[in-house]
Design an enzyme around this catalytic site. Structure first.
Site, PDB file in Angstrom:
ATOM      1  N   ASP A  91      -8.443   8.368 -41.153  1.00 57.49           N
ATOM      2  CA  ASP A  91      -8.562   8.282 -39.702  1.00 57.49           C
ATOM      3  C   ASP A  91      -9.919   8.718 -39.171  1.00 57.49           C
ATOM      4  O   ASP A  91     -10.113   8.829 -37.946  1.00 57.49           O
ATOM      5  CB  ASP A  91      -7.413   9.049 -39.040  1.00 57.49           C
ATOM      6  CG  ASP A  91      -6.106   8.288 -39.226  1.00 57.49           C
ATOM      7  OD1 ASP A  91      -6.139   7.047 -39.179  1.00 57.49           O
ATOM      8  OD2 ASP A  91      -5.057   8.927 -39.425  1.00 57.49           O
ATOM      9  N   ASP A 153      -2.024   1.247 -40.059  1.00 58.34           N
ATOM     10  CA  ASP A 153      -2.880   1.864 -39.040  1.00 58.34           C
ATOM     11  C   ASP A 153      -4.363   1.751 -39.400  1.00 58.34           C
ATOM     12  O   ASP A 153      -5.232   1.747 -38.538  1.00 58.34           O
ATOM     13  CB  ASP A 153      -2.546   3.356 -38.870  1.00 58.34           C
ATOM     14  CG  ASP A 153      -1.066   3.677 -38.980  1.00 58.34           C
ATOM     15  OD1 ASP A 153      -0.348   2.935 -39.679  1.00 58.34           O
ATOM     16  OD2 ASP A 153      -0.638   4.673 -38.390  1.00 58.34           O
TER      17      ASP A 153
HETATM   18  N1  GLY Z   1      -1.747   6.554 -36.943  1.00 54.79           N
HETATM   19  C1  GLY Z   1      -0.548   7.262 -36.785  1.00 54.79           C
HETATM   20  C2  GLY Z   1       0.346   6.740 -35.740  1.00 54.79           C
HETATM   21  O1  GLY Z   1       0.229   5.631 -35.268  1.00 54.79           O
HETATM   22  O2  GLY Z   1       1.243   7.465 -35.363  1.00 54.79           O
END
Ligand code: GLY
Length: 373
Positions: A91, A153
């Protein structure tokens, strides 16, 4: 109300509310709002970029120096996270795109470019060439081996890599992003346009082992926020590569998403649930998808464009009219989001990423079309 009128009205309310809220939050990292107030998260948590991202979206229009200073202070606080290394997962894309890349794009700050390039190198270093995926997480618990895990994600982390190749002229970053995106087409996107949240690979042989439900209900259900990440991420990959297959897949996932929306255009947390499982809303999935749909509407042929643009606008307008609290004391902008239903974590709260994408979508409708991503 005409489109421009409600957008202008919403933008003014957002600007006023963020300016008010910034006095209490300052240069920190809010995550979910509980009982009307944002609760802060640690700066290494994946959501750290969204508050400064909101500040940059508003600063770009208002030139409010107080917001600029707070956004820059947040960025500086992330230096300690970058040095710490152990807590960094994939992330980094979310985190440094909405802080350093945003600042570099708006103000041309060289120090921000350096920080974002360090993050891009670290993100690229998570690529596993055996399975052509970017590893999602580090172990959550002592001894856990999750080196074979990729999640949908990550499509939103790829823009940091596309940006790094554009900035440096070095194609390695984009090359890795494209390999990961191709893997997503092969393993994450189902023929009906639904998506998996998690795919587990054998990290040595690269063979796919299984799909997991993750934040969705089950491996074959349809987690709405994962679907939204896919719409926006695939459209962005098309934007940066020009490869038609990403546009086709983005459209497929978008059709799945739009056709599963309820009457108020705001999705439940999973589109495919057994009748006896609770089905709270995830307004954040709506806000994320809306941004992806607006961009998709600008990428497809003119006759197709209204399908996506209208859907994106309707979602944002519904969030504005029915999922917000402009007069009360609630700090969050957009109510009724679900963070992690299977873990019972924040199942009816404003979430900072729902707020961020709502503001990004409004900015896009106002004509600010340069993306931070
Ligand atoms: N990237 C984690 C979520 O969407 O909760």
């Amino acid at each position: 109300m005409t489109e421009q009128k409600w957008v202008d009205e919403a933008w003014e309310k957002v600007t006023n509310k963020i300016s008010r809220t910034s006095e209490r939050i300052g240069a920190n990292f809010p995550h979910a709002s509980e009982n009307g107030q944002y609760v802060l998260a640690e700066p290494h948590w994946w959501t750290a970029g969204f508050w400064p991202g909101i500040l940059w979206l508003i600063y770009r229009d208002s030139k409010d120096e107080n917001l600029r200073i707070l956004a820059e202070d947040c960025e500086q606080k992330l230096d300690a996270v970058q040095r710490d290394y152990y807590k960094l997962d994939h992330d980094m894309g979310f985190m440094w795109t909405l802080t350093s890349v945003a600042r570099h794009k708006i103000l041309g700050e060289e120090e921000s470019k350096r920080r974002a390039l360090v993050a891009a190198n670290l993100l690229m270093g998570r690529f596993n060439p055996n399975g052509n995926y970017i590893r999602a997480w580090n172990p959550w618990t002592e001894g856990e081996d999750n080196s074979g895990i990729a999640i949908i994600d990550c499509m939103m982390n790829l823009p940091l890599l596309y940006w790094a190749s554009e900035e440096t002229g070095d194609p390695r970053f984009k090359g890795v992003a494209k390999k990961h995106a191709e893997m997503v087409l092969d393993h994450f996107i189902r023929s009906d346009g639904g998506v998996h949240h998690i795919i587990v690979f054998n990290p040595d042989s690269g063979e796919k082992i299984e799909a997991l439900g993750g934040q969705g209900y089950a491996p074959e259900s349809a987690w709405s926020r994962g679907t939204a990440w896919a719409i926006y991420g695939l459209t962005l990959t098309y934007h940066y590569t020009g490869e038609e297959k990403y546009l086709e897949y983005a459209k497929r996932v978008a059709h799945f998403f739009i056709s599963h929306l309820p009457e108020d255009f705001v999705p439940d947390w999973d589109f495919r649930l057994p009748a006896d499982v609770a089905s709270p809303k995830d307004s954040s999935a709506g806000a994320i998808a809306a941004c992806g749909l607006l961009l998709l509407g600008d990428k497809v042929a003119t006759h197709e464009s209204p399908i996506y643009k209208k859907a994106g606008e309707r979602i944002l307008q519904s969030l504005y009219n029915h999922y917000s609290d402009w007069e009360g004391l609630e700090e969050g902008l957009i109510l009724h989001a679900t963070s992690h239903f299977p873990q019972g974590k924040y199942t009816d709260n404003p979430l900072i990423y729902g707020d961020y994408y709502f503001v990004e979508g409004l900015a896009y409708l106002k004509g600010f079309k340069e993306l931070f991503w």
